[in-house]
Design an enzyme around this catalytic site. Structure first.
Site, PDB file in Angstrom:
ATOM      1  N   TYR A 110       5.206   5.225   2.206  1.00 56.25           N
ATOM      2  CA  TYR A 110       4.246   6.312   2.159  1.00 56.25           C
ATOM      3  C   TYR A 110       4.787   7.378   3.099  1.00 56.25           C
ATOM      4  CZ  TYR A 110       0.522   3.819  -0.313  1.00 56.25           C
ATOM      5  OH  TYR A 110      -0.228   3.185  -1.257  1.00 56.25           O
ATOM      6  N   THR A 124       6.183   6.666  -2.879  1.00 55.23           N
ATOM      7  CA  THR A 124       4.957   6.814  -3.662  1.00 55.23           C
ATOM      8  C   THR A 124       4.403   8.218  -3.450  1.00 55.23           C
ATOM      9  OG1 THR A 124       4.464   4.465  -3.567  1.00 55.23           O
ATOM     10  CG2 THR A 124       2.600   5.930  -3.947  1.00 55.23           C
ATOM     11  N   SER A 163       5.202  -2.998   0.505  1.00 51.90           N
ATOM     12  CA  SER A 163       4.488  -1.761   0.824  1.00 51.90           C
ATOM     13  C   SER A 163       4.582  -1.448   2.310  1.00 51.90           C
ATOM     14  CB  SER A 163       3.014  -1.937   0.438  1.00 51.90           C
ATOM     15  OG  SER A 163       2.213  -0.976   1.083  1.00 51.90           O
ATOM     16  N   HIS A 208      -1.407   4.447  -9.941  1.00 49.62           N
ATOM     17  CA  HIS A 208      -1.776   3.666  -8.754  1.00 49.62           C
ATOM     18  C   HIS A 208      -2.838   2.611  -9.108  1.00 49.62           C
ATOM     19  CE1 HIS A 208      -0.916   4.133  -4.316  1.00 49.62           C
ATOM     20  NE2 HIS A 208      -1.835   3.200  -4.265  1.00 49.62           N
ATOM     21  N   LYS A 261       7.512   6.731  -7.382  1.00 48.34           N
ATOM     22  CA  LYS A 261       6.382   6.060  -8.050  1.00 48.34           C
ATOM     23  C   LYS A 261       5.143   6.958  -8.044  1.00 48.34           C
ATOM     24  CE  LYS A 261       3.523   1.883  -7.527  1.00 48.34           C
ATOM     25  NZ  LYS A 261       2.306   2.325  -6.822  1.00 48.34           N
TER      26      LYS A 261
HETATM   27  C1  FMN Z   1      -5.003  -3.695  -3.556  1.00 48.78           C
HETATM   28  C2  FMN Z   1      -3.934  -2.734  -3.962  1.00 48.78           C
HETATM   29  C3  FMN Z   1      -3.155  -2.136  -2.985  1.00 48.78           C
HETATM   30  C4  FMN Z   1      -2.153  -1.236  -3.360  1.00 48.78           C
HETATM   31  N1  FMN Z   1      -1.343  -0.715  -2.385  1.00 48.78           N
HETATM   32  C5  FMN Z   1      -0.317   0.087  -2.739  1.00 48.78           C
HETATM   33  C6  FMN Z   1       0.611   0.531  -1.764  1.00 48.78           C
HETATM   34  O1  FMN Z   1       0.517   0.206  -0.588  1.00 48.78           O
HETATM   35  N2  FMN Z   1       1.622   1.354  -2.186  1.00 48.78           N
HETATM   36  C7  FMN Z   1       1.763   1.743  -3.496  1.00 48.78           C
HETATM   37  O2  FMN Z   1       2.686   2.489  -3.826  1.00 48.78           O
HETATM   38  N3  FMN Z   1       0.909   1.285  -4.439  1.00 48.78           N
HETATM   39  C8  FMN Z   1      -0.111   0.463  -4.100  1.00 48.78           C
HETATM   40  N4  FMN Z   1      -0.934  -0.027  -5.058  1.00 48.78           N
HETATM   41  C9  FMN Z   1      -0.669   0.306  -6.472  1.00 48.78           C
HETATM   42  C10 FMN Z   1       0.302  -0.719  -7.069  1.00 48.78           C
HETATM   43  O3  FMN Z   1       1.586  -0.559  -6.550  1.00 48.78           O
HETATM   44  C11 FMN Z   1       0.401  -0.570  -8.595  1.00 48.78           C
HETATM   45  O4  FMN Z   1       0.672   0.761  -8.921  1.00 48.78           O
HETATM   46  C12 FMN Z   1      -0.863  -1.046  -9.318  1.00 48.78           C
HETATM   47  O5  FMN Z   1      -1.413  -2.166  -8.681  1.00 48.78           O
HETATM   48  C13 FMN Z   1      -0.536  -1.381 -10.761  1.00 48.78           C
HETATM   49  O6  FMN Z   1      -1.680  -1.734 -11.454  1.00 48.78           O
HETATM   50  P1  FMN Z   1      -2.123  -3.263 -11.726  1.00 48.78           P
HETATM   51  O7  FMN Z   1      -2.737  -3.722 -10.428  1.00 48.78           O
HETATM   52  O8  FMN Z   1      -3.099  -3.121 -12.811  1.00 48.78           O
HETATM   53  O9  FMN Z   1      -0.883  -4.047 -12.064  1.00 48.78           O
HETATM   54  C14 FMN Z   1      -1.946  -0.913  -4.715  1.00 48.78           C
HETATM   55  C15 FMN Z   1      -2.734  -1.534  -5.681  1.00 48.78           C
HETATM   56  C16 FMN Z   1      -3.707  -2.440  -5.327  1.00 48.78           C
HETATM   57  C17 FMN Z   1      -4.505  -3.114  -6.412  1.00 48.78           C
END
Ligand code: FMN
Length: 401
Positions: free
Chosen positions: A137, A163, A113, A283, A259
């Protein structure tokens, strides 16, 4: 050592989550575990997988099973990739590298990320031999963003993931209740929460506050993670649109993934601008609360894309059978976010590896029980049709906006 022992005995992702919860102050655990507003989407992501019912086909020789698949032209040992997550170092120092190394060992891609707590270069250096993707981002500071993309190219990341579901931050009420905000400010309430977590405090005392390393230098005043994280919030560009995405696609020389798509019309339009893979995602329930569960949105998107790009799905993957269900509905792969985060918080690389081993074993067992010998043999016939939401089946869609 003790952590290693504990995670080796964890039998499920839910158990790793319990171990992570025990290790972190409540406010920190909630930051990673929580979702937006009433957490309807967060919970529905998991329940939507649970609603899908499998129909096993026994009497197949399943003594040998192949879990590997092709993702963007290269073999992955599983139809799984690590989703990008911001801030893992706030949970436990070294978590980003731990997850990246676990991905290398498991033979699956890792996505870094923009707002991770390890830099593009650090991950390339400390998790060598793996397949790396960089998630961007869209920052208002275009020059800084261009610099990040050049760094990802120089460090041999083979795909860029954009994203698109975060033009503004979601309303995360657990964070508000726990007074977790950036820049971070201690209150008496935090003292009670954090003081009982000697191990977490000891980690912070030993290694210091983690840095959002990719963004160092974006603002000259940004000297610690809190200040940098707050500047990230202010720095997202809500004006980003189709035209700019198309220009980025034209300029980026390698594979590009988008995404955060839930509508078939958007997925269709992405294929027309040359996007290589689409991640159907809300997300992890952290942005628009009430958004459809990605697994429910998947069938209409697969149909709209019609094989012109790969379609992956994330959100709520906690069991190997979830991976099989996603493949049955036409996904090329799933991405996992919290599953490996919980593992890393519980036991760093051993914990993240344990999370991937649990998912691998469960997927293999599900396939054996269902009579599927390879990922290619998993198809819609594996699911009871009445458990697939009617709205998601063969839904016509109109021209893109
Ligand atoms: C703590 C946390 C931080 C996240 N940070 C980002 C990020 O920086 N960029 C992004 O595209 N998605 C981010 N996401 C979303 C994840 O990429 C992903 O879509 C999501 O965690 C999938 O669901 P799951 O946690 O149930 O597997 C984040 C999710 C969590 C839980």
């Amino acid at each position: 050592m003790w952590d290693r022992h504990l995670v080796s005995r964890a039998w499920s992702i839910a158990e790793l989550r319990r171990l992570a919860k025990r290790r972190l102050p409540r406010g920190i655990f909630d930051f990673f575990d929580g979702g937006a507003e009433d957490e309807l989407s967060l919970n529905d992501n998991i329940q939507a997988f649970q609603r899908l019912k499998l129909i096993p086909r026994p009497l197949v020789d399943v003594s040998s099973i192949d879990l590997s698949t092709l993702l963007l032209g290269r073999r992955s040992s599983l139809p799984v990739a690590i989703a990008p997550t911001g801030g893992p170092g706030f949970g436990r120092h070294g978590s980003d590298v731990a997850i990246a190394r676990a991905a290398v060992e498991a033979g699956i891609p890792y996505t870094l990320s923009t707002s991770a707590t390890a830099s593009i270069e650090r991950i390339a250096r400390e998790a060598p031999g793996g397949r790396l993707w960089f998630q961007a981002y869209i920052l208002k500071n275009r020059e800084f963003l261009a610099g990040l993309l050049n760094r990802a190219l120089a460090a041999d990341y083979d795909a860029l993931m954009i994203t698109v579901d975060l033009p503004v931050g979601g309303k995360r009420e657990r964070d508000a209740g726990n007074r977790i905000s950036f820049p971070f400010q201690f209150t008496a309430r935090h003292f009670r929460d954090f003081a009982f977590n000697v191990r977490w405090l000891a980690g912070m005392a030993r290694y210091g506050m983690p840095m959002v390393e990719n963004l160092i230098g974006m603002e000259t005043q940004a000297t610690n993670a809190g200040r940098i994280a707050s500047s990230v919030g202010r720095s997202y560009d809500p004006s980003f649109d189709w035209d700019r995405l198309k220009r980025m696609r034209d300029e980026w020389p390698r594979r590009m993934i988008v995404k955060g798509i839930l509508h078939p019309m958007d997925a269709d339009r992405l294929t027309s601008i040359g996007i290589d893979a689409i991640v159907v995602s809300n997300h992890g329930g952290r942005q628009l609360d009430g958004a459809i569960a990605p697994i429910d949105a998947l069938p209409a998107i697969v149909e709209a894309v019609g094989g012109r790009a790969e379609v992956w799905v994330d959100g709520g993957v906690r069991r190997g059978s979830d991976i099989a269900k996603a493949c049955a509905l036409g996904a090329n792969a799933v991405m996992v976010g919290r599953a490996t985060l919980f593992g890393a918080f519980a036991g760093l690389e051993a914990g993240a590896s344990r999370a991937l081993t649990i998912l691998t074993d469960e997927l293999e067992r599900t396939m054996q029980l269902c009579g599927a010998r390879s990922i290619g043999e998993i198809d819609r016939g594996l699911l009871h049709e009445s458990s697939v939401p009617a709205s998601a089946v063969r839904r016509p869609f109109k021209e893109a906006r």
